[in-house]
Design a protein around this motif. Structure first.
Motif, PDB file in Angstrom:
ATOM      1  N   ARG A   1       0.699  -1.217   0.060  1.00  0.00           N
ATOM      2  CA  ARG A   1      -0.075  -0.249   0.054  1.00  0.00           C
ATOM      3  C   ARG A   1       0.915   1.192   0.204  1.00  0.00           C
ATOM      4  O   ARG A   1       0.649   2.183  -0.656  1.00  0.00           O
TER       5      ARG A   1
ATOM      6  N   LEU B   1      -7.423  -6.569  -2.875  1.00  0.00           N
ATOM      7  CA  LEU B   1      -8.417  -5.653  -2.237  1.00  0.00           C
ATOM      8  C   LEU B   1      -9.734  -5.596  -2.619  1.00  0.00           C
ATOM      9  O   LEU B   1     -10.068  -5.564  -3.934  1.00  0.00           O
TER      10      LEU B   1
ATOM     11  N   ALA C   1     -13.671  -3.405  -2.174  1.00  0.00           N
ATOM     12  CA  ALA C   1     -14.440  -2.323  -1.426  1.00  0.00           C
ATOM     13  C   ALA C   1     -15.716  -3.151  -1.129  1.00  0.00           C
ATOM     14  O   ALA C   1     -16.224  -3.960  -2.132  1.00  0.00           O
TER      15      ALA C   1
ATOM     16  N   SER D   1      -7.988  -8.117   1.718  1.00  0.00           N
ATOM     17  CA  SER D   1      -8.412  -7.048   2.663  1.00  0.00           C
ATOM     18  C   SER D   1      -9.882  -6.468   2.045  1.00  0.00           C
ATOM     19  O   SER D   1      -9.878  -6.388   0.826  1.00  0.00           O
TER      20      SER D   1
ATOM     21  N   ASP E   1     -11.628  -3.240   2.102  1.00  0.00           N
ATOM     22  CA  ASP E   1     -11.114  -1.914   2.600  1.00  0.00           C
ATOM     23  C   ASP E   1     -12.395  -1.162   3.053  1.00  0.00           C
ATOM     24  O   ASP E   1     -13.612  -1.706   3.075  1.00  0.00           O
ATOM     25  N   GLU E   2     -12.392   0.253   3.267  1.00  0.00           N
ATOM     26  CA  GLU E   2     -13.592   1.026   3.892  1.00  0.00           C
ATOM     27  C   GLU E   2     -14.504   1.523   2.975  1.00  0.00           C
ATOM     28  O   GLU E   2     -15.616   1.119   3.026  1.00  0.00           O
TER      29      GLU E   2
ATOM     30  N   GLY F   1      -6.752   1.618   0.053  1.00  0.00           N
ATOM     31  CA  GLY F   1      -6.418   1.230  -1.194  1.00  0.00           C
ATOM     32  C   GLY F   1      -5.017   1.148  -1.462  1.00  0.00           C
ATOM     33  O   GLY F   1      -3.988   1.175  -0.444  1.00  0.00           O
TER      34      GLY F   1
END
Ligand code: URA
Length: 207
Positions: free
Chosen positions: A15, A156, A158, A181, A183-184, A195
Motif C-alpha cells: 500500500r 483488495l 471495496a 483485505s 477496505d473502507e 487502497g
C-alpha cells in the motif's frame, strides 16, 4: 478474507506510496501465492493408488479437467506467476476488460478462453474489486461458456464491489471471492480507500 500476519505485512508494504514497482510486483506474486492456498481449498481431487518405496498407498491427485486460471488484463497479469507457482498444471486463459473511467462500465477488448468451460474450475485474477463492474463482466463471460465454479482472487475489495458481485450473481452458481483485505469504501473517482492506488500503474508504470 485471508487472516494471516504474512498477508497483513506484505499488503501494508504494497500500500505504501514509496514502494517501487519491482518490490510491488514481487509482493503481489507472494501475496497471490498465499491467497491461492486458501482459494484452492475446494479444488476437485481424485483418489489414486501409488507405490512408495515401502508400500502401496491411496493418495490424492488433482482431478481432470485441469483448472483454468484467467488473469484480467492488464493488472491481473501481475498475479499470474504467483498463482501458477502453486498450481502449475492449470491452463491459462486471458480476458481483457477495461473500465470506462467515466461510467465505470467494463468493456471487453480481448479474450483467449476455451469455448466450453462446463465442469472447469475457474480462478479469476484481478487485484482490485472496486465497483465490481469488471469482475461481474468476467464472471458473466465465464458463465456464458458453461463455467459454474468460479473463484476470484483479489488483493483488495471495496464493500460496494462485493455487494455488486453478490447482487449480480445471486445464487446462480458457485462464486467465491478470496481477498487480502476488505477496505473502507470507494471514493468519487472509483478508487478503493485506503487502497493502494492504480494497481496496473504500480505494477507496470503509467503507459
Ligand atoms: N482499480 C485500481 O487499480 N485501483 C483502485 O483503487 C480501483 C480500481
Amino acid at each position: 478474507m485471508a487472516n494471516h500476519p504474512l498477508v497483513a505485512h506484505k499488503l501494508t508494504v504494497l500500500r505504501e506510496t514509496t514502494t517501487p514497482s519491482p518490490t510491488f510486483r514481487q509482493l503481489t506474486e507472494e501475496l497471490v501465492t498465499l491467497l491461492a492456498y486458501e482459494a484452492t481449498r475446494e479444488i476437485a481431487v481424485e483418489e489414486v493408488e501409488i507405490t512408495t518405496p515401502v508400500a502401496t498407498a491411496i493418495g490424492t491427485h488433482l482431478a481432470s479437467p485441469n483448472a483454468l486460471v484467467v488473469p484480467i488484463l492488464r493488472a491481473g497479469l501481475g498475479m499470474l506467476e504467483g498463482m501458477t507457482r502453486l498450481l502449475p498444471t492449470a491452463e491459462v486463459g486471458f480476458l481483457g476488460l477495461q473500465r470506462n473511467e467515466e461510467t465505470f462500465e467494463a468493456v471487453t477488448y480481448a479474450n483467449r478462453l476455451p469455448d466450453d468451460l462446463s465442469g472447469r474450475q475457474c480462478y479469476v485474477l484481478d487485484p482490485m474489486l472496486a465497483t465490481g463492474g469488471t469482475l461481474v463482466a468476467a464472471i458473466e463471460y465465464l458463465f456464458e461458456r458453461g463455467a459454474r465454479h468460479v473463484t476470484c482472487i483479489t488483493l483488495l475489495c471495496a464493500p460496494e464491489g462485493l455487494k455488486a458481485v453478490e447482487d449480480a450473481i445471486g445464487d446462480r452458481a458457485d462464486v467465491t471471492i478470496v481477498t487480502a483485505s476488505i477496505d473502507e469504501r470507494l471514493n468519487e473517482k472509483g478508487y478503493i480507500v485506503p487502497g493502494l492506488g492504480d494497481a496496473g500503474d504500480r505494477l507496470y508504470g503509467v503507459v
